[in-house]
Design a protein around this motif. Structure first.
Motif, mmCIF file in Angstrom:
data_model
loop_
_atom_site.group_PDB
_atom_site.id
_atom_site.type_symbol
_atom_site.label_atom_id
_atom_site.label_comp_id
_atom_site.label_asym_id
_atom_site.label_seq_id
_atom_site.Cartn_x
_atom_site.Cartn_y
_atom_site.Cartn_z
ATOM 1 N N THR A 377 55.993 70.387 69.811
ATOM 2 C CA THR A 377 57.121 71.328 69.923
ATOM 3 C C THR A 377 57.018 72.046 71.261
ATOM 4 N N LEU A 378 58.168 72.225 71.935
ATOM 5 C CA LEU A 378 58.150 72.848 73.268
ATOM 6 C C LEU A 378 59.261 73.880 73.422
ATOM 7 N N ARG A 379 58.911 75.024 73.985
ATOM 8 C CA ARG A 379 59.911 75.997 74.446
ATOM 9 C C ARG A 379 59.661 76.246 75.933
ATOM 10 N N ILE A 380 60.677 75.997 76.753
ATOM 11 C CA ILE A 380 60.617 76.360 78.178
ATOM 12 C C ILE A 380 61.362 77.682 78.282
ATOM 13 N N HIS A 381 60.692 78.720 78.758
ATOM 14 C CA HIS A 381 61.320 80.040 78.789
ATOM 15 C C HIS A 381 61.295 80.605 80.203
ATOM 16 N N ASP A 382 62.447 81.061 80.664
ATOM 17 C CA ASP A 382 62.519 81.690 81.983
ATOM 18 C C ASP A 382 62.513 83.204 81.820
ATOM 19 N N GLU A 383 61.730 83.842 82.661
ATOM 20 C CA GLU A 383 61.451 85.270 82.510
ATOM 21 C C GLU A 383 62.706 86.136 82.433
ATOM 22 N N CYS A 384 62.676 87.069 81.474
ATOM 23 C CA CYS A 384 63.684 88.113 81.383
ATOM 24 C C CYS A 384 62.913 89.357 80.988
ATOM 25 N N ASN A 385 62.346 90.016 81.970
ATOM 26 C CA ASN A 385 61.418 91.118 81.702
ATOM 27 C C ASN A 385 62.040 92.191 80.820
ATOM 28 N N GLY A 386 63.284 92.535 81.103
ATOM 29 C CA GLY A 386 63.946 93.609 80.353
ATOM 30 C C GLY A 386 63.995 93.315 78.868
ATOM 31 N N SER A 387 64.264 92.103 78.503
ATOM 32 C CA SER A 387 64.338 91.730 77.093
ATOM 33 C C SER A 387 62.969 91.309 76.555
ATOM 34 N N ASP A 388 62.265 90.417 77.261
ATOM 35 C CA ASP A 388 60.999 89.865 76.768
ATOM 36 C C ASP A 388 59.971 90.956 76.477
ATOM 37 N N VAL A 389 59.891 91.932 77.388
ATOM 38 C CA VAL A 389 58.835 92.937 77.273
ATOM 39 C C VAL A 389 59.368 94.253 76.719
ATOM 40 N N PHE A 390 60.553 94.673 77.200
ATOM 41 C CA PHE A 390 61.033 96.009 76.860
ATOM 42 C C PHE A 390 62.136 96.027 75.798
ATOM 43 N N GLY A 391 62.586 94.841 75.376
ATOM 44 C CA GLY A 391 63.607 94.792 74.326
ATOM 45 C C GLY A 391 64.887 95.511 74.714
ATOM 46 N N SER A 392 65.245 95.459 76.002
ATOM 47 C CA SER A 392 66.409 96.200 76.494
ATOM 48 C C SER A 392 67.721 95.681 75.900
ATOM 49 N N ASP A 393 68.572 96.568 75.435
ATOM 50 C CA ASP A 393 69.844 96.116 74.864
ATOM 51 C C ASP A 393 70.858 95.806 75.958
ATOM 52 N N ILE A 394 70.692 96.399 77.135
ATOM 53 C CA ILE A 394 71.640 96.148 78.211
ATOM 54 C C ILE A 394 71.544 94.699 78.681
ATOM 55 N N CYS A 395 70.446 94.068 78.364
ATOM 56 C CA CYS A 395 70.282 92.673 78.771
ATOM 57 C C CYS A 395 71.344 91.787 78.107
ATOM 58 N N THR A 396 71.818 92.208 76.946
ATOM 59 C CA THR A 396 72.824 91.445 76.184
ATOM 60 C C THR A 396 72.525 89.952 76.170
ATOM 61 N N CYS A 397 71.278 89.623 76.019
ATOM 62 C CA CYS A 397 70.900 88.225 76.040
ATOM 63 C C CYS A 397 70.045 87.899 74.821
ATOM 64 N N THR A 398 69.739 86.626 74.671
ATOM 65 C CA THR A 398 68.935 86.199 73.522
ATOM 66 C C THR A 398 67.507 85.895 73.952
ATOM 67 N N CYS A 399 67.105 86.440 75.090
ATOM 68 C CA CYS A 399 65.823 86.022 75.676
ATOM 69 C C CYS A 399 64.631 86.266 74.744
ATOM 70 N N ARG A 400 64.369 87.534 74.393
ATOM 71 C CA ARG A 400 63.191 87.778 73.547
ATOM 72 C C ARG A 400 63.305 87.100 72.176
ATOM 73 N N PRO A 401 64.449 87.214 71.464
ATOM 74 C CA PRO A 401 64.518 86.524 70.180
ATOM 75 C C PRO A 401 64.246 85.021 70.282
ATOM 76 N N TYR A 402 64.745 84.401 71.356
ATOM 77 C CA TYR A 402 64.528 82.957 71.507
ATOM 78 C C TYR A 402 63.064 82.659 71.839
ATOM 79 N N LEU A 403 62.460 83.538 72.649
ATOM 80 C CA LEU A 403 61.041 83.369 72.993
ATOM 81 C C LEU A 403 60.180 83.457 71.720
ATOM 82 N N ILE A 404 60.463 84.466 70.905
ATOM 83 C CA ILE A 404 59.688 84.667 69.673
ATOM 84 C C ILE A 404 59.901 83.483 68.721
ATOM 85 N N PHE A 405 61.150 83.034 68.613
ATOM 86 C CA PHE A 405 61.451 81.869 67.777
ATOM 87 C C PHE A 405 60.666 80.655 68.289
#
Ligand SMILES: Nc1nc2c(ncn2[C@@H]2O[C@H](COP(=O)(O)OP(=O)(O)OP(=O)(O)O)[C@@H](O)[C@H]2O)c(=O)[nH]1
Ligand SMILES: [Zn+2]
Length: 555
Positions: A377-405
């Motif tokens: 199984t592989l996940r390639i993830h491109d950095e989104c510091n605001g979401s990945d680390v800080f859970g920022s809502d302004i990011c309006t992206c799925t970065c951290r949820p997808y990383l965790i998944f």
């Protein structure tokens, strides 16, 4: 290191071509015999009288005051206006520092030329069938390495600038020799045929994690050999995995998912309860809680590798369908002319760019990676510091949820007897950077946030909607020896196509589950689906998917 890898890495099976061997031996002998000063080193290398290495150089004639005309690889003339005086033999353009030379010599060498007296790069043959034939990557301007360096740029990517700051303050000796004792990888990432294929790997050095061992003779001779990859083992702790275990979606198996030890936590809590009790600050109920056993959740067992970029310029140019000359010129111009050797040293094909690299997280046995009978199984993830680390809502992206998944699926695959891999690339904000990203958010929030305009807003500001250029991404998969991917945790068509086109089949793709999509991220998901991202659903009217504006958010 496994037996196969050692044999390949040391090149015992394939002897070097005689010319390379002689040159190497001559350089090594000279380096070994060199005692102290730069002057005697120069004299000795000059006395070797080795021929110019570049076919371009013979066409140059003498350098003039106005500069020299170097034919670019694509045929168009390019000017390098750095040479100060005419001379029969090319000399390094240099200036003399009147003061503040710091730990460096007074004479500053601005650039070098192929075939220049005293310049003898250690042969570096990208894609050669053994480490000995391939040769080490030497980028250092260290006193013993400057004349034999075979790569443009500097080690450590963007962190080379911090090293410069340390040197300027006298906090580090620029000629510091690293002590690599006990730094070798605790798990084996072993040789596979892609290491010898200069079309499969062009953006990392496949021997990067083995450099201090396989190129030890160069290191011992005084050359500044540095690893560009390091491998280690760790436990990682994520609150989301604690939750997954508590909710029953993830099991503790004692190997990949282990309970976080609580002895020390409970001991600290007991001590804290005693102290509070002595101060009579707390009621009986909270003392009871502090004394009771604490569930500290779980940790994940990983092997991980950090990789710095090492670019083989002809291979990079080929990947993007451009000429090497165009690539060199653009790299020179867009780094503020930071690396003149991109233009003056066409004989040097390797460049260490000042950018971030990637980290590989491996769940399960590393040797399963190239075993085709094991599920991967592989996940390639491109950095989104605001979401990945800080859970920022302004990011309006799925970065951290997808990383965790992705992490959870990788772990589950390892628990089923396979191997899971998550690769984290430092390509913040689609490699446009965080500053650009926030400008895009502002424009979206002020100008109406809807899926139809999602990519256009980025393009309006940055000139392009994405600069991640996934064409280089599969190199790390080939370095690891991945032959097929059973489960790909990504919707991206660009990532998918790059991997499949590089020769690694993908059996099944997984989009982010609906319940993990944050409220504002529907805009992003629908825009991506419309742009060709993988999904089992389709979008008919993009203009109907709208996100929250600033007025809708509480500040
Ligand atoms: N410039 C910019 N970058 C963004 C924006 N939203 C997310 N990113 C960046 O985009 C990258 C993540 O890409 P995504 O578009 O979320 O997804 P993907 O990697 O293309 O595809 P998946 O594998 O399906 O997640 C990260 O580098 C984020 O920092 C945005 O609005 N503007
Ligand atoms: Zn994001």
């Amino acid at each position: 290191m496994c037996a196969q890898c050692t044999t390949k890495a040391n090149g015992a099976a394939q002897p070097q071509p005689p010319a390379t061997e002689q040159l190497l031996a001559a350089i090594l002998t000279e380096l070994q015999s060199m005692k102290a000063t730069q002057a005697s080193f120069e004299q000795k290398l000059e006395s070797l009288a080795l021929p110019p290495t570049s076919p371009h150089f013979s066409a140059l004639g003498s350098p003039s005051t106005s500069g020299i005309n170097l034919p670019a690889l694509d045929g168009s003339p390019i000017i390098t206006p750095f040479v100060s005086k005419p001379s029969e033999t090319p000399k390094s353009p240099s200036i003399v520092a009147k003061k503040d030379a710091g730990p460096y010599s007074q004479r500053v060498i601005l650039t070098t030329y192929p075939g220049q007296v005293g310049i003898h790069p250690i042969p570096l043959k990208w894609g050669a069938p053994s480490s000995a034939e391939r040769g080490p990557v030497v980028a250092s301007r260290h006193v013993n390495s400057l004349k034999v360096r075979n790569a443009i740029g500097a080690h450590s990517g963007s962190y080379s600038i911090y090293r410069a700051l340390a040197a300027a303050q006298g906090l580090i000796d620029p000629n510091h020799r690293p002590d690599y004792t006990n730094t070798e990888p605790p798990v084996d990432i072993t040789w596979n045929p892609s290491w010898d294929d200069k079309t499969k790997i062009v953006s990392i050095d496949p021997y990067g994690h083995l450099a201090p061992q396989v190129f030890k003779s160069f290191f011992d001779a005084g050359v500044d050999i540095r690893p560009t990859i390091s491998v280690t083992k760790a436990h990682i702790k994520l609150i989301d995995m604690d939750e997954a275990v508590r909710s029953g979606s993830l099991e503790v198996d004692g190997k990949i998912v282990v309970k976080t030890p609580t002895e020390w936590i409970n001991a600290n809590r007991a001590a804290s309860a005693e102290a509070k009790s002595a101060r009579a600050e707390d009621d009986a109920a909270s003392k009871q809680t502090l004394y009771s056993n604490f569930d500290a959740g779980v940790e994940l067992n990983v092997s991980k590798a950090a990789l710095e970029p090492v670019w083989y310029l002809p291979g990079i140019a080929e990947r993007f369908g451009i000429t090497e000359g165009a690539l060199r010129r653009s790299l020179f111009e867009d780094t503020g002319g930071m690396y003149p050797e991109l233009l003056t040293r066409h004989d040097l094909k390797t460049f260490l760019p000042p950018i971030g690299g990637m980290t590989v997280y491996i769940f399960g046995p590393v040797e399963y990676i190239h075993d085709e009978t094991k599920e991967l199984t592989l996940r390639i993830h491109d950095e989104c510091n605001g979401s990945d680390v800080f859970g920022s809502d302004i990011c309006t992206c799925t970065c951290r949820p997808y990383l965790i998944f992705g992490i959870e699926e990788a772990v589950k695959c390892a628990q089923r007897g396979g191997v899971g891999i998550v690769i984290y690339f430092r390509k913040e904000g689609r490699a446009l950077g965080e500053v650009t990203k926030y400008l895009v958010y502002n424009a979206r929030k002020r100008g109406g946030d809807n899926a139809a305009d999602y990519f256009r807003r980025t393009e309006d500001i940055a000139g392009v909607k994405d600069m991640r250029f996934q064409a280089l991404m599969p190199d790390v998969l080939h370095w690891l020896g991945i032959k097929k991917i059973d489960n790909m945790i990504s919707m991206s068509d660009l990532k998918h196509d790059a991997i499949v086109n590089s020769g690694i089949p993908i059996h099944k793709r997984y989009e982010i589950p609906e319940d993990l999509i944050p409220p504002d991220s529907r805009v992003e998901i629908d825009a991506k689906i419309a742009a060709g991202y993988f999904s089992t659903t389709s979008v008919t009217d993009l203009s109907k998917t709208a996100g929250r504006l600033w007025e809708d958010l509480q500040h």
